[in-house]
Enzyme design. Structure first.
Site, PDB file in Angstrom:
ATOM      1  N   HIS A   1       7.432  -7.163  -4.344  1.00 18.61           N
ATOM      2  CA  HIS A   1       6.163  -7.672  -4.890  1.00 18.61           C
ATOM      3  C   HIS A   1       6.418  -8.945  -5.704  1.00 18.61           C
ATOM      4  CE1 HIS A   1       3.474  -4.360  -3.770  1.00 18.61           C
ATOM      5  NE2 HIS A   1       4.509  -3.573  -3.951  1.00 18.61           N
TER       6      HIS A   1
ATOM      7  N   GLU B   1       4.229 -10.861  -6.977  1.00 17.94           N
ATOM      8  CA  GLU B   1       3.139 -11.125  -7.926  1.00 17.94           C
ATOM      9  C   GLU B   1       3.334 -10.483  -9.290  1.00 17.94           C
ATOM     10  OE1 GLU B   1       1.741  -7.509  -5.488  1.00 17.94           O
ATOM     11  OE2 GLU B   1       3.070  -9.227  -5.269  1.00 17.94           O
TER      12      GLU B   1
ATOM     13  N   ASP C   1     -19.496 -11.066 -20.258  1.00 22.01           N
ATOM     14  CA  ASP C   1     -19.946 -11.256 -18.879  1.00 22.01           C
ATOM     15  C   ASP C   1     -21.433 -11.608 -18.791  1.00 22.01           C
ATOM     16  OD1 ASP C   1     -17.360 -10.465 -18.395  1.00 22.01           O
ATOM     17  OD2 ASP C   1     -17.910  -8.427 -17.838  1.00 22.01           O
TER      18      ASP C   1
ATOM     19  N   LYS D   1     -12.090 -11.711 -15.006  1.00 18.29           N
ATOM     20  CA  LYS D   1     -12.449 -11.804 -16.427  1.00 18.29           C
ATOM     21  C   LYS D   1     -11.906 -13.083 -17.064  1.00 18.29           C
ATOM     22  CE  LYS D   1     -14.234  -9.440 -19.996  1.00 18.29           C
ATOM     23  NZ  LYS D   1     -15.522  -8.740 -19.987  1.00 18.29           N
TER      24      LYS D   1
ATOM     25  N   GLY E   1       0.839  -1.197   0.000  1.00 17.78           N
ATOM     26  CA  GLY E   1       0.000   0.000   0.000  1.00 17.78           C
ATOM     27  C   GLY E   1       0.869   1.241   0.000  1.00 17.78           C
TER      28      GLY E   1
ATOM     29  N   CYS F   1       5.488  -6.056   1.200  1.00 19.93           N
ATOM     30  CA  CYS F   1       5.828  -4.634   1.155  1.00 19.93           C
ATOM     31  C   CYS F   1       5.322  -3.921   2.420  1.00 19.93           C
ATOM     32  CB  CYS F   1       5.284  -4.007  -0.127  1.00 19.93           C
ATOM     33  SG  CYS F   1       6.116  -2.471  -0.587  1.00 19.93           S
ATOM     34  N   TYR F   2       4.281  -3.084   2.312  1.00 22.90           N
ATOM     35  CA  TYR F   2       3.716  -2.432   3.498  1.00 22.90           C
ATOM     36  C   TYR F   2       3.266  -3.481   4.521  1.00 22.90           C
ATOM     37  CZ  TYR F   2       0.360   0.207   6.374  1.00 22.90           C
ATOM     38  OH  TYR F   2      -0.333   0.762   7.423  1.00 22.90           O
TER      39      TYR F   2
END
Length: 534
Positions: free
Chosen positions: A180, A182, A239, A389, A60, A91-92
């Site tokens: 990070h 990811e 969708d 999605k 964050g 991280c944060y």
């Protein structure tokens, strides 16, 4: 779908505002583990009710030093340790663990942003078979740094600048990564997540679209009474189509769909979409041609937000009439409304702490039939609300929705009204735009580029330019071409076409579409621009 019914142990992400929070949720699901994301300041009961096996504290933009910096609730650490829950701070999130468990975080002497090399200091399950001294490149984004670890913690890796990059306390089941894992800029990050989830936490990988399909059908059947009827407004997009197909599989022809031709569709869109609905999916769809009504209401309107509101109002009016006609035909009111709400919309409707936005459960307007008449009193069915999605497309493949349909680029709810800048009824702007757009999209498909692009379209500009065609001076329309790549539409980069491709497309457009003598390309990313022009 009830999260507790999912055949996989839950990995719960507490969101503290990182731009990558959606991404880490998706990355974990790609490993066949079920993950959900909730606000980082959720109550302890909200967390414990979900019964997670793992909790990940996201990154964050905050500093743990500020008085109003967000944090997990009181009692969280005690609950996690008492119940054998594994916790990973990213991280944060790492700095939050350090500070709340008695360590020290300070403003870093050297900030670390972007690619950074880290080196392993002790053997740890976080890095699998990597040994002391092994290195890897990761993506950093922090200004504060760990100065002192809490009791029971060890440094697992440091950056090339000497800052703490990874920590662990296996006895307490708390772990932390200052980078990070990811993002693709951390090439070995997914392996680290895999080691953490399956080797350290022993999470069972039971998340699959087949399980989601079976569970959703059970939920829909148990929710919708045997005499109840359900309605669904189909946009022609992925969708709403997958949602309708899923509900139809559960309750059959007690589902009633409506597709509205508002005069703002792409070239032969109505014919193509209805053919898919009827021939391939066998959905019960009523097609309403409301072209004249929409265009008459839009005549003279140039403000994009006003255009959107007019279109929304007209859709609601038509939808209301459809529901009343259905009530007369059935002798009873329809009970439920199907919506194609996706999980990113649910996350965005609950803003992370520190974002400056208030908490709201209102789904984004372009995914919600907003303003429905109160007397309709329809209950919602949102079968896709826990899916991303790419997962919706996977589900569509299992439901035998045609592959070509599932790969369609997104199309805005207001249609071509936001791609004709200014008054959409001026001259033959809509017809010109349809022809230009068809040439552009077909050329992309012929070149084998369609699946590489998130979204591509043409825009009709409210300007004319001087040209020379057939040895004569012309004063004709200008059109813009836009194509972008993206993961989820939140950010986007413009797509780099070969010059020959652009040359060929420009020639085709100017030679085939009467009234166009100039073609330009939009080469702006998001941000600073949005994907659509209006």
């Amino acid at each position: 779908m009830d999260p507790k019914a999912v055949k996989s142990e839950l990995v719960l992400i507490l969101d503290y505002g990182s731009q990558y929070t959606h991404l880490i949720t998706r990355r974990i699901r790609s490993l066949s583990a079920f993950s959900l994301c909730i606000s980082g300041t959720s109550s302890l009961k909200s967390i414990t009710d979900l019964n997670p096996k793992v909790v990940i504290l996201s990154g964050g933009p905050h500093s743990v030093h500020t008085p109003d910096s967000p944090s997990f609730p009181a009692g969280f650490v005690e609950w996690a340790e008492a119940n054998g829950v594994f916790v990973l701070g990213v991280c944060y999130g790492l700095q939050l663990i350090v500070q709340r468990l008695g360590g020290e975080v300070r403003v870093g002497e050297k900030q670390e942003y972007g690619r950074m090399e880290i080196e392993v200091e002790i053997n740890s399950g976080l890095f699998g078979s990597k040994k002391v001294g092994d290195k890897q490149v990761v993506w950093m984004s922090h200004g504060d740094e760990v100065a002192k670890l809490p009791d029971g913690f060890e440094v697992v890796a440091r950056s090339q600048q000497g800052s703490v990059a990874a920590i662990e306390s296996p006895i307490r089941r708390f772990y932390g990564l200052q980078y990070h894992p990811e993002v693709t800029h951390s090439p070995e990050g997914m392996e680290t997540l895999r080691y953490f989830l399956f080797d350290i936490c022993k999470v069972s990988a039971g998340w699959s679209m087949e399980n989601v399909l079976d569970e959703e059908i059970k939920v829909i059947k148990s929710t919708v009474g045997t005499e109840d009827h359900v309605i669904c407004a189909l946009s022609g997009g992925v969708d709403s189509t997958v949602a309708a197909t899923l509900v139809h599989k559960a309750i059959g022809d007690r589902l009633h769909c409506i597709f509205v031709d508002n005069g703002l569709l792409r070239y032969k869109e109505r014919e193509r979409v209805m053919e898919t609905f009827e021939r391939d999916l066998h959905l019960p769809v009523t097609c309403v041609d409301a072209t004249d009504k929409f265009l008459s209401e839009l005549k003279g309107v140039v403000d994009p937000e006003k255009k959107r509101k007019i279109i929304g109002k007209e859709f609601i009016s038509i939808f209301d009439a459809f529901a009343h006609d259905l009530e007369e035909k059935l002798g009873r009111k329809p009970s439920y409304l199907v919506q194609g709400t996706l999980y990113p919309d649910v996350i965005e409707s609950c803003p992370p702490p520190g974002s400056g936005r208030t908490h709201s459960h209102t789904i984004k307007s372009h995914h919600n039939v907003g303003g429905l008449p109160k007397d309709m009193k329809l209950k919602l069915i949102e079968p896709l609300k826990l899916l991303f999605k790419d997962e919706v497309r996977q589900l569509g493949r299992i439901l035998d929705v045609p592959q070509g349909f599932l790969k369609r680029h997104p199309f805005p709810g207001p249609g071509l009204a936001v791609r004709v800048l200014g008054d959409v009824t001026t001259g033959n702007a809509l017809d010109v735009l349809r022809q230009v757009d068809e040439i552009f999209i077909q050329s992309i498909k012929d070149a084998g580029l369609y699946d590489e692009i998130w979204q591509a379209f043409a825009v009709f500009l409210p300007v004319r330019s001087v040209g020379v065609q057939g040895d004569q001076r012309t004063h004709s329309h200008v059109v813009a071409l836009r194509a972008v790549t993206s993961q989820d539409g939140m950010t986007a980069d413009w797509y780099y076409f070969e010059h020959k491709f652009l040359d060929d497309v420009s020639r085709k457009i100017c030679n085939s579409v009467r009234g166009v003598n100039r073609v330009v390309q939009d080469i702006t990313s998001k941000p600073p621009s949005t994907i659509e022009w209006e």
